[in-house]
Design a protein around this motif. Structure first.
Motif, PDB file in Angstrom:
ATOM      1  N   VAL A  75     -10.538 -48.384 -52.049  1.00 20.59           N
ATOM      2  CA  VAL A  75      -9.251 -47.680 -51.980  1.00 20.59           C
ATOM      3  C   VAL A  75      -9.033 -47.075 -50.600  1.00 20.59           C
ATOM      4  CG1 VAL A  75      -9.145 -47.106 -54.448  1.00 20.59           C
ATOM      5  CG2 VAL A  75     -10.269 -45.517 -52.878  1.00 20.59           C
ATOM      6  N   ARG A  76      -7.748 -46.953 -50.228  1.00 17.01           N
ATOM      7  CA  ARG A  76      -7.381 -46.147 -49.057  1.00 17.01           C
ATOM      8  C   ARG A  76      -7.121 -44.745 -49.580  1.00 17.01           C
ATOM      9  NH1 ARG A  76      -8.424 -49.143 -44.507  1.00 17.01           N
ATOM     10  NH2 ARG A  76      -7.313 -47.532 -43.361  1.00 17.01           N
ATOM     11  N   THR A  77      -7.499 -43.734 -48.825  1.00 14.08           N
ATOM     12  CA  THR A  77      -7.226 -42.370 -49.268  1.00 14.08           C
ATOM     13  C   THR A  77      -6.695 -41.548 -48.101  1.00 14.08           C
ATOM     14  OG1 THR A  77      -9.243 -41.141 -48.739  1.00 14.08           O
ATOM     15  CG2 THR A  77      -9.357 -42.600 -50.653  1.00 14.08           C
ATOM     16  N   SER A  78      -5.752 -40.659 -48.416  1.00 13.51           N
ATOM     17  CA  SER A  78      -5.162 -39.764 -47.410  1.00 13.51           C
ATOM     18  C   SER A  78      -4.513 -38.621 -48.182  1.00 13.51           C
ATOM     19  CB  SER A  78      -4.114 -40.512 -46.582  1.00 13.51           C
ATOM     20  OG  SER A  78      -3.035 -40.890 -47.431  1.00 13.51           O
ATOM     21  N   GLU A  79      -3.776 -37.745 -47.483  1.00 15.69           N
ATOM     22  CA  GLU A  79      -3.059 -36.676 -48.188  1.00 15.69           C
ATOM     23  C   GLU A  79      -2.099 -37.265 -49.230  1.00 15.69           C
ATOM     24  OE1 GLU A  79      -3.632 -33.534 -48.022  1.00 15.69           O
ATOM     25  OE2 GLU A  79      -4.375 -33.040 -45.999  1.00 15.69           O
ATOM     26  N   ASP A  80      -1.581 -38.502 -48.958  1.00 18.59           N
ATOM     27  CA  ASP A  80      -0.569 -39.092 -49.833  1.00 18.59           C
ATOM     28  C   ASP A  80      -1.125 -40.079 -50.854  1.00 18.59           C
ATOM     29  OD1 ASP A  80       1.338 -37.766 -48.261  1.00 18.59           O
ATOM     30  OD2 ASP A  80       1.305 -39.414 -46.804  1.00 18.59           O
ATOM     31  N   VAL A  88      -9.672 -37.857 -53.922  1.00 19.81           N
ATOM     32  CA  VAL A  88     -10.822 -38.508 -53.281  1.00 19.81           C
ATOM     33  C   VAL A  88     -10.865 -38.102 -51.809  1.00 19.81           C
ATOM     34  CG1 VAL A  88     -11.990 -40.700 -52.841  1.00 19.81           C
ATOM     35  CG2 VAL A  88     -10.544 -40.462 -54.872  1.00 19.81           C
ATOM     36  N   PHE A  89      -9.702 -38.123 -51.175  1.00 18.42           N
ATOM     37  CA  PHE A  89      -9.617 -37.763 -49.758  1.00 18.42           C
ATOM     38  C   PHE A  89     -10.136 -36.334 -49.531  1.00 18.42           C
ATOM     39  CE2 PHE A  89      -6.887 -36.404 -46.031  1.00 18.42           C
ATOM     40  CZ  PHE A  89      -7.557 -37.182 -45.097  1.00 18.42           C
ATOM     41  N   TRP A  90      -9.793 -35.447 -50.451  1.00 20.60           N
ATOM     42  CA  TRP A  90     -10.225 -34.048 -50.341  1.00 20.60           C
ATOM     43  C   TRP A  90     -11.757 -33.960 -50.443  1.00 20.60           C
ATOM     44  CZ3 TRP A  90     -12.666 -30.572 -53.728  1.00 20.60           C
ATOM     45  CH2 TRP A  90     -12.571 -29.214 -53.388  1.00 20.60           C
ATOM     46  N   VAL A 143      -9.593 -22.387 -46.886  1.00 25.37           N
ATOM     47  CA  VAL A 143     -10.889 -22.647 -47.523  1.00 25.37           C
ATOM     48  C   VAL A 143     -10.801 -23.860 -48.456  1.00 25.37           C
ATOM     49  CG1 VAL A 143     -12.546 -21.720 -49.202  1.00 25.37           C
ATOM     50  CG2 VAL A 143     -11.713 -20.284 -47.335  1.00 25.37           C
ATOM     51  N   ASP A 144      -9.648 -24.024 -49.144  1.00 24.89           N
ATOM     52  CA  ASP A 144      -9.555 -25.123 -50.108  1.00 24.89           C
ATOM     53  C   ASP A 144      -8.749 -26.318 -49.590  1.00 24.89           C
ATOM     54  OD1 ASP A 144      -7.064 -24.023 -50.123  1.00 24.89           O
ATOM     55  OD2 ASP A 144      -6.969 -23.637 -52.273  1.00 24.89           O
ATOM     56  N   ALA A 145      -8.541 -26.384 -48.274  1.00 29.64           N
ATOM     57  CA  ALA A 145      -7.792 -27.523 -47.711  1.00 29.64           C
ATOM     58  C   ALA A 145      -8.628 -28.799 -47.716  1.00 29.64           C
ATOM     59  CB  ALA A 145      -7.341 -27.202 -46.288  1.00 29.64           C
ATOM     60  N   THR A 146      -9.921 -28.670 -47.552  1.00 30.37           N
ATOM     61  CA  THR A 146     -10.869 -29.787 -47.637  1.00 30.37           C
ATOM     62  C   THR A 146     -12.049 -29.281 -48.463  1.00 30.37           C
ATOM     63  OG1 THR A 146     -12.225 -29.137 -45.737  1.00 30.37           O
ATOM     64  CG2 THR A 146     -10.272 -30.489 -45.267  1.00 30.37           C
ATOM     65  N   ALA A 147     -12.993 -30.169 -48.796  1.00 35.42           N
ATOM     66  CA  ALA A 147     -14.143 -29.726 -49.587  1.00 35.42           C
ATOM     67  C   ALA A 147     -15.072 -28.787 -48.803  1.00 35.42           C
ATOM     68  CB  ALA A 147     -14.927 -30.937 -50.096  1.00 35.42           C
TER      69      ALA A 147
END
Ligand SMILES: Cc1cc2nc3c(=O)[nH]c(=O)nc-3n(C[C@H](O)[C@H](O)[C@H](O)COP(=O)(O)OP(=O)(O)OC[C@H]3O[C@@H](n4cnc5c(N)ncnc54)[C@H](O)[C@@H]3O)c2cc1C
Ligand SMILES: *[C@@H]1O[C@H](CO)[C@@H](O)[C@H](O)[C@H]1NC(C)=O
Ligand SMILES: *[C@@H]1O[C@H](CO)[C@@H](O)[C@H](O)[C@H]1NC(C)=O
Ligand SMILES: *[C@@H]1O[C@H](CO)[C@@H](O)[C@H](O)[C@H]1NC(C)=O
Length: 488
Positions: free
Chosen positions: A199-204, A209-211, A393-397
């Motif tokens: 899969v491709r993953t991004s904000e959209d 998964v991207f996170w 803090v919760d923008a990425t893992a």
């Protein structure tokens, strides 16, 4: 010497092949998956440990069930299918520089997906977004970005680290105060999931998964390529170093207090990177100022830290020259490219919980008097803050957005395995460093002996990671001893 070494290897592989048995389904499946390119090695291969496994931390023995070398995302997907269908777990290895040999699974029996053939690179000259293969090492990333229109991104200083393990756990380096961690550059990734889909993953697209991939990648899939934001490579820069020949606790504590006060000034320019090193009888304050020599001189860093026995300030007009100089730093000279027996722990301070003068005194008293069990130990205090603190803090893992100073305590035994005395030294030191707040550890400096590792690595982001894990990898195919568990 050499003979004994070889004999040892043969014993290891003989033992391993009895553990994993005869040619079995997973072997046939992997051979088929790699029939049209790439390769696979099993524990009965001659020189399996020395060549295919090639551990970075010699202190942690590990014998994977297989080491695969795929050449395409499709092959990675087939390998993951073979593993999950036959009940094996999987870890990717990109640069192989995990402190816990987690790229090899961390403990026996994993199927390893070595990403060294994933070297794709391209630059979009309109957006300045770069596509980088997951197996690319930092030294090649620096050169390829620079040669594609003098671009750069933030990442660590060790040339041998791989993008796959570095961009997925953090990626702190001298440019991080200006541009963030390596994972803050990531805009899109291609990932192979546990069920073998690509899969491709991004904000959209697949945002969960991207996170998760940006901070806890090893538990969620195998990244085959990253698309990253780049920045203009720095122009003029000054690499500075002040050396202090002091070994007594009082003088060391005094210098540390000065440095802590200096870096905790919230108005300090983001163009300044700084690290404080403590070694036997020596302290060093070093780093990069990204700007002109005149601007650097105006900061008068030497004036802040009087008493240096030696100092230098080298001007670099060429970014590649500066990055080469980073590769010469003391820890990298000791360990960068060479496997050794080592153990490390990390600890962190936010602007709100910096050590008091009294704690600093106690800390350095302990450093002076403790039995360390080795002559080769060092403490590395890295000044962070800046951009890394601007992200939620919760923008990425990656949760440690409030950290101002990361401490890495590090010990090497040149003679053999790390002793209990050395482990006790590092543990007690870290207890002194963390008196109040919940224990935070940098996921990039994995500490296999840490109790509650996932909590220390991912803090308040752990529950969401566990929910995503339950959704996309309920059977825990992608795991090492400290990756997030699926929520129940
Ligand atoms: C000498 C040295 C210096 C270091 N300096 C810094 C520094 O300055 N700044 C910093 O932030 N860190 C630093 N580190 C830590 C480093 O960032 C981590 O060890 C990093 O995880 C190594 O990545 P790797 O690909 O080389 O390791 P690997 O052992 O290959 O992988 C590490 C982990 O990432 C997973 N992984 C690897 N590839 C992928 C992939 N393609 N997809 C998903 N998961 C993957 C592995 O399964 C494993 O769990 C340093 C480490 C060393 C040994
Ligand atoms: C570069 O990015 C732009 C904007 O997303 C896109 O339209 C263009 O096709 C890309 N160029 C290349 C060469 O991929
Ligand atoms: C001082 O530092 C310079 C440059 O790093 C080095 O060449 C020189 O040998 C050092 N001098 C002493 C006395 O350590
Ligand atoms: C694989 O898993 C993903 C994530 O859970 C899911 O979206 C996809 O439909 C699955 N594909 C197959 C073929 O099961």
């Amino acid at each position: 010497m050499k003979m004994t070494y070889l004999r040892g290897l043969l014993v290891v592989s003989a033992a391993a092949s009895t553990v994993f048995g005869q040619s079995s389904n997973y072997e046939t499946c992997l051979r088929d998956a790699l029939a049209e390119g790439g390769s696979v090695a099993f524990p009965d291969a001659l020189l399996y440990q020395a060549v295919d496994v090639n551990r970075y931390n010699l202190n942690i023995p590990v014998t994977p069930a297989a080491v695969t070398f795929p050449t395409s995302s499709k092959q990675v997907a087939s390998i993951v299918k073979c593993a999950s269908d036959n009940g094996y777990r999987v870890q990717a290895r990109s640069g192989g520089h995990s402190y816990g040999n987690y790229g090899l699974g961390g403990t026996d029996g994993a199927i390893v997906v070595d990403m060294k053939n994933f070297q794709q690179f391209s630059m979009n000259y309109t957006t300045w977004h770069a596509t980088i293969g997951a197996g690319t090492l930092l030294k090649d990333i620096t050169t390829r970005l620079y040669n594609a229109g003098k671009r750069a991104m933030a990442h660590g200083t060790s040339p041998q680290i791989g993008a796959g393990g570095h961009f997925t756990i953090g990626g702190l380096g001298p440019l991080s105060r200006q541009y963030g961690m390596a994972l803050d550059h990531t805009l899109e990734v291609e990932v192979v999931l546990a069920n073998g889909t690509i899969v491709r993953t991004s904000e959209d697209e697949n945002p969960d998964v991207f996170w998760a991939i940006r901070g806890a990648g090893s538990g969620f899939g195998i990244v085959t390529e990253f698309i990253v934001r780049t920045e203009p490579a720095p122009g003029s820069a000054v690499q500075y170093e002040f050396t202090f020949s002091i070994g007594d606790a009082q003088s060391q504590a005094a210098l540390y207090k000065q440095w802590q006060a200096y870096v905790s000034n919230p108005d300090l320019t983001w163009k300044l990177a700084s690290t404080l090193w403590v070694l036997q009888d020596v302290m060093i304050i070093s780093g990069t100022y990204f700007g002109t020599k005149a601007e650097y001189d105006a900061l008068d860093i030497g004036g802040q830290f009087p008493g240096a026995t030696n100092s230098s300030a080298i001007v670099f007009e060429d970014f590649l020259g500066l990055v080469a100089e980073w590769g010469e730093e003391v820890l990298l000279k000791l360990t960068g490219g060479i496997p050794s027996n080592f153990y490390a722990k990390s600890a962190a301070w936010t602007p709100q919980d910096l050590m008091s003068d009294e704690s600093i005194d106690q800390f350095f008293e302990y450093v002076e008097t403790a039995n360390k069990g080795t002559l080769v130990w060092l403490l590395v205090f890295d000044f962070e803050g800046g951009f890394t603190n601007q992200v939620d803090v919760d923008a990425t893992a990656y949760p440690h957005r409030n950290v101002l100073i990361w401490l890495q305590t590090y010990a090497i035994n040149l003679l053999g395995r790390i002793t209990p005395t050395t482990i006790k030294f590092l543990e007690e030191l870290n207890q002194l460093a963390n008196t109040d707040s919940p224990y935070e550890a940098y996921p990039g400096y994995v500490d296999p002996l840490l109790q509650n590792g996932p909590q220390a690595y991912w803090g308040s982001n752990l529950p969401r990671l566990e929910r995503i894990k339950a959704e996309i990898d309920p059977n825990n195919v992608f795991r090492n001893p400290q990756s997030p568990q699926p929520a129940t």
